[in-house]
Design an enzyme around this catalytic site. Structure first.
Site, PDB file in Angstrom:
ATOM      1  N   GLU A   7      -4.275  -9.460   3.473  1.00 37.68           N
ATOM      2  CA  GLU A   7      -5.056  -9.185   4.676  1.00 37.68           C
ATOM      3  C   GLU A   7      -6.207 -10.159   4.909  1.00 37.68           C
ATOM      4  O   GLU A   7      -6.535 -10.473   6.062  1.00 37.68           O
ATOM      5  CB  GLU A   7      -5.598  -7.753   4.631  1.00 37.68           C
ATOM      6  CG  GLU A   7      -4.572  -6.676   4.921  1.00 37.68           C
ATOM      7  CD  GLU A   7      -3.734  -6.283   3.709  1.00 37.68           C
ATOM      8  OE1 GLU A   7      -2.953  -5.330   3.817  1.00 37.68           O
ATOM      9  OE2 GLU A   7      -3.876  -6.931   2.641  1.00 37.68           O
ATOM     10  N   GLU A  33       0.823  -1.211   0.000  1.00 37.02           N
ATOM     11  CA  GLU A  33       0.000   0.000   0.000  1.00 37.02           C
ATOM     12  C   GLU A  33       0.858   1.263   0.000  1.00 37.02           C
ATOM     13  O   GLU A  33       0.493   2.270  -0.616  1.00 37.02           O
ATOM     14  CB  GLU A  33      -0.951  -0.014   1.202  1.00 37.02           C
ATOM     15  CG  GLU A  33      -2.079  -1.031   1.015  1.00 37.02           C
ATOM     16  CD  GLU A  33      -3.042  -1.081   2.176  1.00 37.02           C
ATOM     17  OE1 GLU A  33      -4.246  -0.866   1.971  1.00 37.02           O
ATOM     18  OE2 GLU A  33      -2.582  -1.346   3.307  1.00 37.02           O
TER      19      GLU A  33
END
Length: 680
Positions: A122, A102
């Site tokens: 995730e 990210e």
């Protein structure tokens, strides 16, 4: 400092230096935020973010997940990075996972080393990306590819990443390439925040939801992630980011996320267990496996895949040829499934050999007997191996039930003998029960744990008892399921209830897969040795002895099977169940799915409590790993013991009482139930 700031020829460089994996914690987030401000204030021509060592950023520090959020939050930091007026470059020198990717996605330009791997895993921890991953990635690579990565949680190679458009350049030294990047090329680059929204893709979305339901059944995060990615095509970017963050924070506090974190840390502890035991500096390079059937061949294939040369021993030429065919078929299957490339397949084949008898075996440092479950046969094999192999070779048994201490009695050096209980199919199943005999040395255990690491297995140390940890619990589970049958539940109802709970298969479908003949042989062995439990219901015996129903292999077991392997309810089985209920004068009842689940889970829990009290398993988390990796207990429930802890002691005791009121058979709350909750 976990984030180092420097200026080189007018370029600002932020180096994340939080060894060993450069995980993101509050200090790292604050360091990046400070670095962004310093780069802007210094008048730098560009800002480059990279990682120290061989890792970019391996993700967030999972130790923070169970705690209240601590500012600054990564999503806020990355908004500042994406909006920075000077060009930004991610020099991805190694693994970039989760928050690490990210960070890179918030930059305008991304350069990766060829060996780097990039992903947003995730969902594997019961969450979704929380710092822009579900919105920035689709703007770079499209809805379909973003769904493939995020909903599965799987990482991709740098080569795959550049083909997708996730990165713009490959370089052996990404930092050097970032410093040398032409200013005109950099000026053309834009952060994903300023790129057009991706085109909608309803077909890809539907496919992603279907895959998630099949492969990650019962889990919330994959479905929510898919919907967040869908929103990237239609929702305003800022609003979509807020929705993503809200979903991340909600999921992070969920039971599923807590359970998956528990499994993550339990697996890490299992891998670190090897540090307790000394390990010989002499690595296992050559091994012998006795028995080339399905299990032995799969063990040999697993060893060869890890770079170990293996000789499979059989009793005669015909059996050796059969074993060789089994080995080559496993290699061919790997190629067909795309798991093996031709070069790797050839390398594995080159490490596999067969032999007849024990006369000319290589001087192996490990030997594993994988013969059928017969005590005398296994003892004879072990004695033969000890006579011909070096004095320091580790001898191991793959027995599923037999007494490892008794097997060791005939050996001259029982300290180098250990149980290595692989699970079928051994080349796929992750669990390895390492069974410690009374005389097994710590050095032998060290070698066993090192082997587990090389084979990419989840090792769990077990003491000696009938069935060790997993099969002992499995036996209780299956008998409880059979008792439910004669009390009024059906085969299909029980299987459906346990699948809906999250088990990979119901108890009867699973037993049909493994074979009722195996269960029958085990019942006969237990009956001859110690006798059967007073609540034993002889249904398996009736199925095998009277009807030769052995499961899928015979076309009939708990279910009937047609030529294509499709299952259907069996009138023969129903008649046998009815007859035994009548013979035992058991009144029939109706059961709700929740009652079935409670009965079976509590039965397993009772056995697990005894296993803990006896010291067969060291900690509740060991039992959780065994049940997840060996028997299909839902990972997202955290395993058997963690699930009970989540339910809570008061509720679990109440459920024991409820089951006691309904069952015809003996039932009681285990006296050692507190062992489950002591570590909660």
């Amino acid at each position: 400092m976990p984030v180092e700031f420097s200026i080189v020829n007018g370029s600002a460089i932020l180096t994340i230096n939080n060894p060993p994996l450069n995980l993101i914690n509050a200090e790292v987030r604050a360091g990046i935020e400070r670095g962004i401000s310093r780069a802007h204030d210094s008048g730098a021509s560009r800002l480059i973010i990279t990682g120290a060592g061989t890792t970019f950023v391996a993700g967030a520090d999972a130790n923070e997940f169970g705690k209240p959020p601590h500012d600054p939050q990564l999503n806020d930091v990355l908004l500042k990075l994406a909006q920075l007026s000077i060009p930004t470059i991610a020099a991805i020198n190694g693994v970039a996972l989760g928050g690490g990717l990210e960070i890179a996605l918030a930059c305008r330009f991304r350069i990766a080393a060829p060996a780097a791997r990039l992903g947003l895993p995730e969902v594997i921890l019961g969450m979704v990306p929380g710092a822009g991953g579900t919105q920035r990635l689709p703007r770079l690579i499209g809805i379909e590819s973003a769904l493939d990565m995020i909903v599965s949680g799987q990482a991709v190679s740098a080569t795959r990443a550049i083909n997708l458009g996730m990165i713009q350049q490959l370089a052996e030294d990404p930092l050097e390439a970032a410093l040398a990047l032409d200013a005109a090329d950099l000026a053309k680059a834009r952060a994903p925040d300023h790129l057009p929204a991706p085109l909608p893709d309803d077909a890809a979305l539907a496919a992603a939801h279907t895959r998630a339901k099949r492969r990650m059944a019962g889990q919330d995060a994959p479905q929510i992630a898919a919907d967040l990615i869908k929103a990237s095509a239609s929702m305003q970017f800022a609003e979509a980011l807020q929705n993503e963050r809200s979903a991340f924070l909600t999921l992070r506090k969920s039971d599923q996320a807590r359970s998956l974190r528990h499994v993550f840390f339990s697996e890490r502890a299992a891998a670190n267990k090897a540090r307790i035991f000394p390990c010989s500096s002499k690595k296992i390079e050559t091994a012998v496996v006795v028995g080339g059937g399905n299990m032995g061949a799969a063990i040999a294939y697993t060893l060869a895949s890890a770079g170990i040369s293996v000789t499979v021993v059989e009793r005669d030429t015909a059996s050796a040829e059969w074993a060789s065919n089994n080995l080559h078929e496993l290699v061919n299957q790997g190629v067909k499934r795309g798991v093996l490339q031709d070069e790797a397949a050839q390398a594995i084949v080159s490490r596999l050999a067969t032999a007849v008898g024990y006369a000319n075996l290589p001087q192996a440092t490990l030997a594993i007997e994988a013969a059928f479950e017969n005590f005398d046969v296994k003892c004879a094999i072990l004695n033969e191996l000890e006579a011909v192999l070096p004095h320091d070779a580790v001898l191991a048994t793959n027995t599923s039930y037999l007494d490892v201490n008794r097997l060791a009695e005939g050996l001259k050096n029982p300290d180098r003998f250990v149980g290595l209980h692989f699970f079928s199919p051994a080349h796929i199943m992750k669990l390895l029960e390492i069974v410690r005999g009374n005389q097994t040395s710590d050095n032998t255990l060290g070698i066993a744990f090192d082997l587990a690491s090389r084979l990419n297995k989840v090792p769990v140390l077990s003491g000696v008892c009938d069935g060790f940890i997993g099969n002992r619990i499995l036996s209780s589970y299956r008998q409880a399921a059979i008792r439910l049958l004669v009390e009024g539940a059906s085969v299909e109802q029980i299987d459906t209830a346990m699948r809906d709970f999250g088990m990979a298969m119901g108890p009867f479908s699973a037993q049909d897969m493994s074979g009722l003949d195996i269960a029958y042989a085990n019942i006969q062995r237990r009956s001859a040795n110690k006798g059967l439990d007073e609540d034993h219901v002889p249904l398996v015996e009736q199925m095998v002895e009277e009807h030769n129903r052995l499961g899928r292999k015979s076309g009939a077991g708990w279910y009937d099977y047609d030529a294509e392997g499709r299952s259907s309810a069996s009138s023969t089985v129903a008649a046998e169940i009815s007859q035994i209920s009548e013979d035992l004068t058991i009144p029939l009842q109706t059961f709700r799915s929740e009652e079935i689940v409670d009965r079976l889970v509590l039965t397993m829990l009772t056995e697990a409590c005894d296993i803990l009290e006896e010291g067969i398993a060291e900690q509740p988390r060991d039992i959780d790993l065994v049940m997840i990796h060996g028997y299909g207990f839902p990972r997202w429930r955290g395993g058997l013991m963690h699930y009970a802890q989540n339910v809570g002691e008061a509720r679990v005791r109440a459920l024991y009482d409820a089951c006691a009121e309904k069952t015809t058979f003996s039932w009681k709350t285990p006296r050692n139930l507190d062992l489950v909750f002591a570590s909660a």
